[in-house]
Design an enzyme around this catalytic site. Structure first.
Site, PDB file in Angstrom:
ATOM      1  N   GLU A 240       0.810  -1.224   0.000  1.00  0.00           N
ATOM      2  CA  GLU A 240       0.000   0.000   0.000  1.00  0.00           C
ATOM      3  C   GLU A 240       0.843   1.273   0.000  1.00  0.00           C
ATOM      4  O   GLU A 240       0.504   2.263   0.628  1.00  0.00           O
ATOM      5  CB  GLU A 240      -1.013   0.002   1.156  1.00  0.00           C
ATOM      6  CG  GLU A 240      -2.100  -1.050   0.985  1.00  0.00           C
ATOM      7  CD  GLU A 240      -3.337  -0.796   1.818  1.00  0.00           C
ATOM      8  OE1 GLU A 240      -3.449   0.280   2.425  1.00  0.00           O
ATOM      9  OE2 GLU A 240      -4.199  -1.690   1.866  1.00  0.00           O
TER      10      GLU A 240
ATOM     11  N   HIS B 129      -1.575  -1.700  10.514  1.00  0.00           N
ATOM     12  CA  HIS B 129      -1.096  -3.086  10.509  1.00  0.00           C
ATOM     13  C   HIS B 129       0.101  -3.231  11.445  1.00  0.00           C
ATOM     14  O   HIS B 129       0.819  -2.261  11.714  1.00  0.00           O
ATOM     15  CB  HIS B 129      -0.667  -3.511   9.101  1.00  0.00           C
ATOM     16  CG  HIS B 129      -1.801  -3.776   8.165  1.00  0.00           C
ATOM     17  ND1 HIS B 129      -2.057  -5.018   7.629  1.00  0.00           N
ATOM     18  CD2 HIS B 129      -2.765  -2.958   7.667  1.00  0.00           C
ATOM     19  CE1 HIS B 129      -3.109  -4.955   6.828  1.00  0.00           C
ATOM     20  NE2 HIS B 129      -3.554  -3.704   6.844  1.00  0.00           N
TER      21      HIS B 129
END
Length: 528
Positions: free
Chosen positions: A236, A510
């Site tokens: 990402e 995350h």
């Protein structure tokens, strides 16, 4: 595929592309700010509690009008830029390559490997959510450019520290063995988000080296990235400016970086395929020279995921030479699978493609005079090993080819494992807004229940989790797998360390993961 600094075949094409993109950027930026001014993170909401209640509505009202007018004013220029930009994607290579001589040349390869036949290889993977600022806010994250800088500095701080180890017998004793942070040089923390609450202060140096030995796999929850990471995979990293910031920071430690990986527009050209507005988001940094690299785009993405060119990047890296003067190489693969819940069939098809593409890449690039010492697959798989909704993916054959050190079997984690997907609304709460606080939270089962995303139930079936006498782990969707069947027969692999990393607390949603493999090559059979 040939590795070139530019993604385009020559300077003329690159120049036209740069002009087209320059025309697009103002309109894109105003649209980004239009959405961002209307969407606040929970941190911004808490910081505004002391402001006058009428200021926020005025900010949204006038900001929205201003950016909307500017968006409309620059739209014709953006359309012209699009007419230049889109056709050029047909001749664009699927990545850019940055090569730089490391500041410490001895780190470029495993020093002494050619003499001893022994080496430790360290890998790390992290999803950074470096989307355009407006889109990142839907994940409760903002300030993409400042986050990119802060993340890069954190990674460099972690991987460049002295590799000092303490063995810990008790899971709760890690924090008590931590000495003063004066062992590490002070790093100036960037101004971002929760940093005002000291979230980016230097973590205590040795608390990251408290390896637990109660299981078959040495493991730790660390407030720092592992020392001397050899290959780093990031997901990402969609924003191009953020990718350049990361490259400029990480090149101090990694001499070989692949970024802006993926395709744009309609691929293949002149086909009615889904239009790719974003690249794959993959970003790879390696201390080892990259010999070969190949990217594949998933053709079966659906919904919002189809706007990004998610896929697989496979690389072959040069480690050095062994005692017999044969080249020693390694294979590293990174991916980011389909995201929406309840669509496991799409992810399973993508996993089939991943294993097929890896096999084809290795078959095409295998040389008879080489020894392969590692074969690693990592990334954000977007499914876990505990959710009933992910049962199809949990039983996929990829786990028969590659080993998952955290997995006890389909649907069952090893008891020491922790989930890697944080609950987005709670990212800035005190228990998780600093590396050390997040470390303590992950070590506590009661706190994990509050801050780690829970399993996804299957429709029409009650969720029973955890099972009797099993710990509450949560969703682990970030993986580092390794394979032994594809490496040279004379090589033996041993897991030296599995790491769950809390250093990016407050900077992403995350938990990064790390894997350290110890490889021993039998010199007597090196010619086999």
């Amino acid at each position: 595929m040939a590795l070139q600094a530019s993604a385009f075949p020559n300077g003329f094409v690159a120049g036209i592309h740069a002009v087209g993109w320059a025309f697009i950027v103002p309109c894109f930026w105003f649209l980004d700010r239009l959405i961002a001014v209307c969407k606040s993170t929970t941190l911004e909401q808490s910081q505004r509690l002391e402001q006058e209640c009428y200021l926020r509505p005025l900010e949204v009202f006038f900001g929205s009008i201003t950016f909307f007018i500017l968006f409309l004013a620059t739209a014709p220029l953006a359309f012209l830029g699009f007419l230049l930009w889109a056709p050029l994607q047909a001749c664009r290579r699927p990545f850019s390559y940055h090569r730089e001589i490391p500041s410490l040349p001895e780190k470029a390869t495993n020093k002494g490997f050619e003499l001893t036949g022994k080496a430790s290889f360290v890998f790390a993977s992290a999803n950074l959510c470096l989307l355009p600022d407006s889109l990142a806010r839907f994940n409760n994250l903002a300030n993409t450019q400042r986050r990119a800088t802060a993340i890069g500095q954190c990674i460099v701080q972690g991987i460049s520290r002295p590799n000092i180890r303490i063995l810990v017998d008790s899971p709760s004793s890690c924090g008590t063995l931590s000495p003063s942070s004066s062992i590490l040089p002070t790093v100036n923390s960037p101004t971002y988000g929760a940093t005002d609450q000291s979230s980016q202060q230097n973590p205590r140096a040795l608390s990251s080296q408290g390896l637990r030995q109660q299981s078959d796999v040495p493991w730790e929850i660390s407030p720092l990235f592992p020392a001397n990471v050899d290959i780093l995979c990031l997901e990402e990293v969609f924003d191009k400016r953020a990718a350049r910031k990361l490259t400029n920071i990480l090149k101090l430690e990694f001499g070989h970086i692949l970024y802006d990986i993926g395709v744009y527009a309609c691929q293949p050209p002149c086909r009615c395929s889904s239009f790719k507005f974003f690249n794959s988001g993959l970003f790879l940094a390696s201390r080892f020279p990259v010999l070969e690299a190949q990217y594949h785009c998933f053709p079966n993405s659906r919904g919002e995921d189809a706007l990004a060119a998610k896929g697989l990047l496979s690389v072959k890296v040069l480690i050095g030479k062994n005692q017999k003067q044969k080249r020693v190489v390694g294979y590293f693969n990174c991916t980011h699978l389909h995201a929406p819940e309840g669509e496991g069939e799409i992810r399973c098809i993508q996993l089939e493609m991943v294993t097929k593409w890896i096999a084809e890449f290795q078959a095409a690039n295998k040389q008879p005079d080489e020894d392969v010492v590692f074969d690693v697959l990592c990334g954000d798989f977007n499914f876990d090993n505990c959710s009933p909704d992910d049962r199809q993916e949990q039983s996929h054959s990829v786990f028969e080819e590659y080993k998952d050190p955290c997995r006890a079997g389909p649907g069952k984690e090893k008891p020491w494992v922790t989930g890697t997907l944080l609950e987005q609304p709670t990212l800035y709460e005190e228990d998780v807004n600093t590396p050390e606080n997040l470390q303590r939270t992950l070590e506590s089962e009661d706190l994990r229940k509050r801050f780690i995303a829970p399993p996804v139930p299957k429709a029409d079936f009650p969720l029973v989790y955890p099972e009797t006498d099993q710990p509450w782990i949560g969703r682990r969707i970030d993986y580092i797998l390794y394979r032994e069947s594809s490496i040279s027969k004379q090589c033996r692999t041993e897991i030296e360390e599995v790491t769950f990393i809390t250093q990016l607390a407050g900077l992403t949603d995350h938990i990064p993961v790390g894997l350290k493999l110890n490889v021993v090559m039998d010199s007597d059979s090196a010619d086999e």
